[in-house]
Design a protein around this motif. Structure first.
Motif, PDB file in Angstrom:
ATOM      1  N   TYR A 296       0.827  -1.209   0.000  1.00 47.43           N
ATOM      2  CA  TYR A 296       0.000   0.000   0.000  1.00 47.43           C
ATOM      3  C   TYR A 296       0.862   1.260   0.000  1.00 47.43           C
ATOM      4  O   TYR A 296       0.508   2.264  -0.612  1.00 47.43           O
ATOM      5  N   SER A 297       1.992   1.222   0.714  1.00 43.27           N
ATOM      6  CA  SER A 297       2.858   2.407   0.751  1.00 43.27           C
ATOM      7  C   SER A 297       3.458   2.686  -0.623  1.00 43.27           C
ATOM      8  O   SER A 297       3.693   3.843  -0.981  1.00 43.27           O
ATOM      9  N   LEU A 298       3.693   1.652  -1.409  1.00 45.47           N
ATOM     10  CA  LEU A 298       4.275   1.816  -2.745  1.00 45.47           C
ATOM     11  C   LEU A 298       3.222   2.123  -3.806  1.00 45.47           C
ATOM     12  O   LEU A 298       3.445   2.943  -4.693  1.00 45.47           O
ATOM     13  N   GLN A 299       2.073   1.449  -3.735  1.00 50.48           N
ATOM     14  CA  GLN A 299       1.050   1.567  -4.780  1.00 50.48           C
ATOM     15  C   GLN A 299      -0.079   2.529  -4.420  1.00 50.48           C
ATOM     16  O   GLN A 299      -0.868   2.896  -5.270  1.00 50.48           O
ATOM     17  N   GLY A 300      -0.170   2.902  -3.170  1.00 52.56           N
ATOM     18  CA  GLY A 300      -1.246   3.763  -2.708  1.00 52.56           C
ATOM     19  C   GLY A 300      -2.419   2.952  -2.179  1.00 52.56           C
ATOM     20  O   GLY A 300      -2.600   1.784  -2.523  1.00 52.56           O
ATOM     21  N   LEU A 301      -3.198   3.601  -1.351  1.00 52.20           N
ATOM     22  CA  LEU A 301      -4.385   2.976  -0.759  1.00 52.20           C
ATOM     23  C   LEU A 301      -5.568   3.082  -1.715  1.00 52.20           C
ATOM     24  O   LEU A 301      -5.594   3.978  -2.565  1.00 52.20           O
ATOM     25  N   PRO A 302      -6.572   2.229  -1.522  1.00 48.85           N
ATOM     26  CA  PRO A 302      -7.834   2.451  -2.236  1.00 48.85           C
ATOM     27  C   PRO A 302      -8.356   3.853  -1.906  1.00 48.85           C
ATOM     28  O   PRO A 302      -8.070   4.403  -0.832  1.00 48.85           O
ATOM     29  N   GLU A 303      -9.120   4.450  -2.805  1.00 45.60           N
ATOM     30  CA  GLU A 303      -9.530   5.852  -2.694  1.00 45.60           C
ATOM     31  C   GLU A 303     -10.190   6.201  -1.364  1.00 45.60           C
ATOM     32  O   GLU A 303      -9.833   7.192  -0.723  1.00 45.60           O
ATOM     33  N   ARG A 304     -11.168   5.398  -0.916  1.00 44.71           N
ATOM     34  CA  ARG A 304     -11.853   5.712   0.337  1.00 44.71           C
ATOM     35  C   ARG A 304     -10.916   5.588   1.527  1.00 44.71           C
ATOM     36  O   ARG A 304     -10.967   6.381   2.470  1.00 44.71           O
ATOM     37  N   ALA A 305     -10.020   4.601   1.488  1.00 44.27           N
ATOM     38  CA  ALA A 305      -9.056   4.414   2.580  1.00 44.27           C
ATOM     39  C   ALA A 305      -8.107   5.603   2.655  1.00 44.27           C
ATOM     40  O   ALA A 305      -7.791   6.093   3.746  1.00 44.27           O
ATOM     41  N   GLU A 306      -7.666   6.088   1.503  1.00 43.59           N
ATOM     42  CA  GLU A 306      -6.774   7.253   1.492  1.00 43.59           C
ATOM     43  C   GLU A 306      -7.497   8.486   2.015  1.00 43.59           C
ATOM     44  O   GLU A 306      -6.921   9.288   2.754  1.00 43.59           O
ATOM     45  N   MET A 307      -8.753   8.646   1.657  1.00 43.88           N
ATOM     46  CA  MET A 307      -9.530   9.787   2.130  1.00 43.88           C
ATOM     47  C   MET A 307      -9.602   9.785   3.657  1.00 43.88           C
ATOM     48  O   MET A 307      -9.367  10.815   4.305  1.00 43.88           O
ATOM     49  N   LEU A 308      -9.892   8.627   4.250  1.00 46.79           N
ATOM     50  CA  LEU A 308      -9.991   8.556   5.708  1.00 46.79           C
ATOM     51  C   LEU A 308      -8.616   8.682   6.357  1.00 46.79           C
ATOM     52  O   LEU A 308      -8.472   9.347   7.384  1.00 46.79           O
ATOM     53  N   ARG A 309      -7.599   8.077   5.762  1.00 50.25           N
ATOM     54  CA  ARG A 309      -6.245   8.194   6.313  1.00 50.25           C
ATOM     55  C   ARG A 309      -5.831   9.663   6.386  1.00 50.25           C
ATOM     56  O   ARG A 309      -5.330  10.135   7.401  1.00 50.25           O
ATOM     57  N   ALA A 310      -6.067  10.404   5.313  1.00 50.20           N
ATOM     58  CA  ALA A 310      -5.703  11.823   5.291  1.00 50.20           C
ATOM     59  C   ALA A 310      -6.503  12.617   6.330  1.00 50.20           C
ATOM     60  O   ALA A 310      -5.957  13.503   7.001  1.00 50.20           O
ATOM     61  N   ALA A 311      -7.787  12.289   6.484  1.00 47.96           N
ATOM     62  CA  ALA A 311      -8.628  12.986   7.472  1.00 47.96           C
ATOM     63  C   ALA A 311      -8.156  12.689   8.892  1.00 47.96           C
ATOM     64  O   ALA A 311      -8.108  13.593   9.735  1.00 47.96           O
ATOM     65  N   LEU A 312      -7.786  11.439   9.171  1.00 50.71           N
ATOM     66  CA  LEU A 312      -7.260  11.084  10.495  1.00 50.71           C
ATOM     67  C   LEU A 312      -5.938  11.799  10.752  1.00 50.71           C
ATOM     68  O   LEU A 312      -5.697  12.320  11.847  1.00 50.71           O
ATOM     69  N   SER A 313      -5.088  11.813   9.750  1.00 50.67           N
ATOM     70  CA  SER A 313      -3.800  12.483   9.872  1.00 50.67           C
ATOM     71  C   SER A 313      -3.988  13.968  10.187  1.00 50.67           C
ATOM     72  O   SER A 313      -3.292  14.532  11.032  1.00 50.67           O
TER      73      SER A 313
END
Length: 181
Positions: free
Chosen positions: A145-162
Motif C-alpha cells: 500500500y505504501s508503494l502503490q497507494g491505498l484504495p480511494e476511500r481508505a486514502e480519504m480517511l487516512r488523510a482525514a485522520l492524519s
C-alpha cells in the motif's frame, strides 16, 4: 503513542463527515458483536456497527468497509464467511487470508491517528497456530500500500485522520515496526 486522546465519537464524526453523504453509510457504536448491515426497510442507510465503543474495533470494521466493493457493500457483513473464536488451524488459515488487507489498512489508519495497533488473529480459544506468518503478510501488505497507494476511500480517511491528529500526512514505511504488532 497515547490512547487517552482517542474518543470513539471523534472517529464516528469523522467517518460520517467523509462518507454519509456520498456512500449513505454511518459508523455506529454497537454492543457485543460488530456487524455491517446494508440499508433495508428498517434503516435507510448502511451501518457499520463496532463493538462496545472500542476505538480499535471501529478502525477494524471501517477497514473492512474501505476495501469492500459496491456489490459486497450490499451484503450483510460484506458476504464474508466467518467462523467465530475456536477455529481449527485450517479455518484459522482461511480467516487470516481474508484479514490481511483489512488489518494492513487498520494499521495504516492507526498510525494516521497516532493509535496503537495490534494484529488480531481473533482465535483465543482455537487451535494454537504460529501468528508470525500472518503478521509478516500484514506487514508486506502495508509495504505494498505504501508503494502503490491505498484504495480511494481508505486514502480519504487516512488523510482525514492524519489531519485530525496532526500526524504525518504520508505512509512512511520506516514508521511501521513488525515487532510492535
Amino acid at each position: 503513542m497515547s490512547n487517552n486522546i482517542h474518543c470513539y465519537q471523534d472517529l464516528i464524526n469523522l467517518f460520517n463527515r467523509c462518507f454519509t453523504e456520498t456512500f449513505n453509510t454511518r459508523l455506529i457504536k454497537g454492543d457485543d458483536e460488530p456487524v455491517y448491515l446494508p440499508a433495508d426497510d428498517i434503516r435507510s442507510y448502511h451501518a457499520i456497527f463496532f463493538a462496545h465503543g472500542y476505538y480499535s474495533s471501529a478502525l477494524h470494521e471501517i477497514s473492512h468497509w474501505l476495501i469492500a466493493g459496491s456489490e459486497r457493500r450490499k451484503l450483510e457483513d460484506f458476504g464474508y464467511w466467518y467462523v467465530p473464536d475456536g477455529r481449527t488451524a485450517e479455518q484459522q488459515q482461511i480467516f487470516e487470508q481474508v484479514e490481511v488487507k483489512p488489518q494492513a489498512i487498520e494499521w495504516i489508519l492507526s498510525m494516521a491517528a497516532g493509535y496503537r495497533f495490534f494484529v488480531s488473529a481473533d482465535n483465543l480459544n482455537g487451535e494454537a497456530t504460529d501468528a508470525s506468518r500472518f503478521k509478516q503478510s500484514v506487514y508486506q501488505q502495508v509495504i505494498e500500500y505504501s508503494l502503490q497507494g491505498l484504495p480511494e476511500r481508505a486514502e480519504m480517511l487516512r488523510a482525514a485522520l492524519s489531519h485530525l491528529y496532526q500526524t504525518s500526512n504520508t505512509i512512511n514505511i520506516e514508521r511501521f515496526d513488525i515487532t510492535s504488532i
